[in-house]
Design an enzyme around this catalytic site. Structure first.
Site, PDB file in Angstrom:
ATOM      1  N   ASP A 105      34.504  40.973  39.141  1.00 15.85           N
ATOM      2  CA  ASP A 105      34.582  42.434  39.225  1.00 15.85           C
ATOM      3  C   ASP A 105      35.140  43.120  37.986  1.00 15.85           C
ATOM      4  O   ASP A 105      35.384  44.306  38.011  1.00 15.85           O
ATOM      5  CB  ASP A 105      35.366  42.857  40.481  1.00 15.85           C
ATOM      6  N   GLU A 106      35.354  42.379  36.890  1.00 14.25           N
ATOM      7  CA  GLU A 106      35.859  43.076  35.701  1.00 14.25           C
ATOM      8  C   GLU A 106      35.292  42.507  34.415  1.00 14.25           C
ATOM      9  O   GLU A 106      34.926  41.338  34.339  1.00 14.25           O
ATOM     10  CB  GLU A 106      37.390  43.082  35.657  1.00 14.25           C
TER      11      GLU A 106
HETATM   12  P1  TTP Z   1      41.242  42.651  41.563  1.00 18.20           P
HETATM   13  O1  TTP Z   1      40.434  43.464  40.603  1.00 18.20           O
HETATM   14  O2  TTP Z   1      42.567  42.137  41.115  1.00 18.20           O
HETATM   15  O3  TTP Z   1      41.513  43.502  42.880  1.00 18.20           O
HETATM   16  P2  TTP Z   1      40.580  44.506  43.652  1.00 18.20           P
HETATM   17  O4  TTP Z   1      39.301  44.775  42.930  1.00 18.20           O
HETATM   18  O5  TTP Z   1      40.407  44.008  45.055  1.00 18.20           O
HETATM   19  O6  TTP Z   1      41.464  45.816  43.734  1.00 18.20           O
HETATM   20  P3  TTP Z   1      41.839  46.840  42.545  1.00 18.20           P
HETATM   21  O7  TTP Z   1      41.272  48.158  42.970  1.00 18.20           O
HETATM   22  O8  TTP Z   1      43.323  46.838  42.491  1.00 18.20           O
HETATM   23  O9  TTP Z   1      41.199  46.311  41.300  1.00 18.20           O
HETATM   24  O10 TTP Z   1      40.392  41.414  42.054  1.00 18.20           O
HETATM   25  C1  TTP Z   1      39.003  41.487  42.254  1.00 18.20           C
HETATM   26  C2  TTP Z   1      38.584  40.629  43.420  1.00 18.20           C
HETATM   27  O11 TTP Z   1      38.982  39.280  43.220  1.00 18.20           O
HETATM   28  C3  TTP Z   1      39.214  41.065  44.725  1.00 18.20           C
HETATM   29  O12 TTP Z   1      38.454  42.063  45.400  1.00 18.20           O
HETATM   30  C4  TTP Z   1      39.294  39.771  45.501  1.00 18.20           C
HETATM   31  C5  TTP Z   1      39.419  38.695  44.441  1.00 18.20           C
HETATM   32  N1  TTP Z   1      40.817  38.210  44.354  1.00 18.20           N
HETATM   33  C6  TTP Z   1      41.184  37.069  45.079  1.00 18.20           C
HETATM   34  O13 TTP Z   1      40.343  36.449  45.744  1.00 18.20           O
HETATM   35  N2  TTP Z   1      42.494  36.648  45.018  1.00 18.20           N
HETATM   36  C7  TTP Z   1      43.456  37.310  44.286  1.00 18.20           C
HETATM   37  O14 TTP Z   1      44.629  36.891  44.273  1.00 18.20           O
HETATM   38  C8  TTP Z   1      43.056  38.472  43.539  1.00 18.20           C
HETATM   39  C9  TTP Z   1      44.077  39.221  42.711  1.00 18.20           C
HETATM   40  C10 TTP Z   1      41.737  38.876  43.600  1.00 18.20           C
HETATM   41 MG    MG Z   2      39.300  45.194  40.884  1.00 18.13          MG
END
Ligand code: TTP
Ligand code: MG
Length: 359
Positions: A105-106
């Site tokens: 997702d990034e």
């Molecule tokens: P993140 O980008 O850290 O979190 P997010 O997209 O859910 O929320 P935010 O709006 O704060 O960015 O992580 C992306 C995805 O990766 C998240 O949806 C689920 C997965 N993930 C895990 O499986 N375990 C973890 O510990 C983290 C941090 C993320």
């Molecule tokens: Mg995210």
């Protein structure tokens, strides 16, 4: 060196947002994606509504359940998340080929010198967000700055659906107020060491010379010295060759019978083999990871001159590796399988699975 323009894009509450998109009855509600709350599952992520109850990633699901029993608990649907990830990557590539994905997702984009939208990184970021919204129905947050470190900090400052710009002259000020744990490369152990030295924030780091930091933190000391001044020269790297691929699972109850463990290893091994083959990779090394009920953990590896191609190739090796652990006498709570030592399938004389006709 010319001033760069870097964008960091990060989807909002990614897995949870996909679930709310696909099921309207979940919208506006606390929702947790992860392992089951009546076992040893952990939270992968949760909706912003659930975050208000104090739920966050990596927390045991049972704890999340205690904080908010009315939350909707779902198992992850990785196939769907991977498909969205491919969609957003395709969108990034419309703007530049300099795209470095960090996870599903990034990603970082280097848009220096990109024509169109007046060459404005902020306008490009806005356009990317709009495109993601239109094509996937999801929101992303963008950080814009002159290096990767600050772009990533920026994408977090206006979440969700955010867009935040840190201008070059503002960089050092942003770092000053950052807790050291947020500085790139500072993990929990380094953070604790820094705190013992009285370094709590980026501003505290500024008082230390390069040689003092190197004395305490080795080579990384010079890196922290630069970051504290808002300087980060790391390029956006578009093709990082994959070093290993793995999959592991924690069991709701400990496994005691080696045959059952072997079944699981084969299942995990086949899954990893499939993923590797789909990416056109063949591995020379197979590794298993075993975590015993008392949390001790061991790995056992076998490298061979020929690559592992099929489930039949890995099966006897998994069995031989398992025998080299205490699995027969100690209960096991987690098993994992990793492939590494990759060569591209074409080099190994295989046709890549999704190769297009050579016309
Ligand atoms: P993140 O980008 O850290 O979190 P997010 O997209 O859910 O929320 P935010 O709006 O704060 O960015 O992580 C992306 C995805 O990766 C998240 O949806 C689920 C997965 N993930 C895990 O499986 N375990 C973890 O510990 C983290 C941090 C993320
Ligand atoms: Mg995210």
């Amino acid at each position: 060196m010319r001033q760069r323009k870097i964008i960091h894009i990060d989807m909002d509450a990614f897995y949870a947002a996909v679930e709310q998109r696909d099921n309207p009855s979940y919208r506006g509600k606390p929702l947790v994606v992860g392992g089951p709350h009546d076992g040893r599952g952990v939270v992968a992520t949760c909706s912003y509504e659930a975050r208000r109850f104090g739920i966050h990633s990596a927390m045991p699901s049972a704890h999340a359940y205690r904080l908010c029993p009315q939350a909707i608990f779902l198992r992850p649907r990785f196939d769907v998340y991977r498909a969205v990830s491919r969609q957003i990557l395709a969108i990034f590539h419309q703007y530049t080929s300099r795209v470095e994905p960090l996870s599903l997702d990034e990603a970082y984009l280097d848009v220096t010198g990109v024509p169109g939208l007046h060459g404005s990184a902020t306008l490009i970021a806005r356009d990317i967000k709009r495109n993601i919204r239109t094509r996937t129905g999801l929101t992303a947050s963008a950080g814009v700055s002159y290096n990767k470190f600050l772009a990533k900090i920026a994408s977090d400052l206006d979440k969700p659906d955010g867009l935040y710009l840190i201008r070059p002259e503002e960089g050092p000020r942003f770092v000053q107020s950052l807790p050291v744990g947020r500085i790139h490369g500072v993990g929990p152990a380094t953070e604790a060491r820094m705190r013992r030295l009285g370094i709590e924030s980026g501003g505290d780091l500024l008082r230390w010379s390069v040689s003092e930091l190197e004395q305490h933190f080795g080579k990384a000391g010079r890196y922290y010295y630069s970051l504290a001044r808002g300087i980060d020269e790391r390029p956006v790297v578009s093709h990082r060759p994959r070093k290993s691929l793995g999959s592991e699972t924690t069991f709701p109850g400990d496994l005691e019978r080696p045959e059952e463990m072997l079944d699981w290893l084969e299942r995990l091994g086949c899954e990893v083999l499939d993923t590797a083959l789909a990416r056109g990779l063949l591995a020379h090394t197979l590794t298993i990871k075993v975590k015993y009920a008392d949390f001790r953990q061991v790995t056992r590896s076998h490298s061979r001159p020929t690559v592992y191609r099929t489930p039949e190739d890995i099966r006897p090796v998994l069995a031989a590796l398992l025998v080299r652990t205490q699995a027969g006498s100690c209960p096991v709570r987690l098993l994992g399988v990793t492939l590494s030592g990759f060569v591209p399938a074409v080099v190994a004389g295989e046709r890549a699975p999704m190769q297009l006709p050579l016309i």
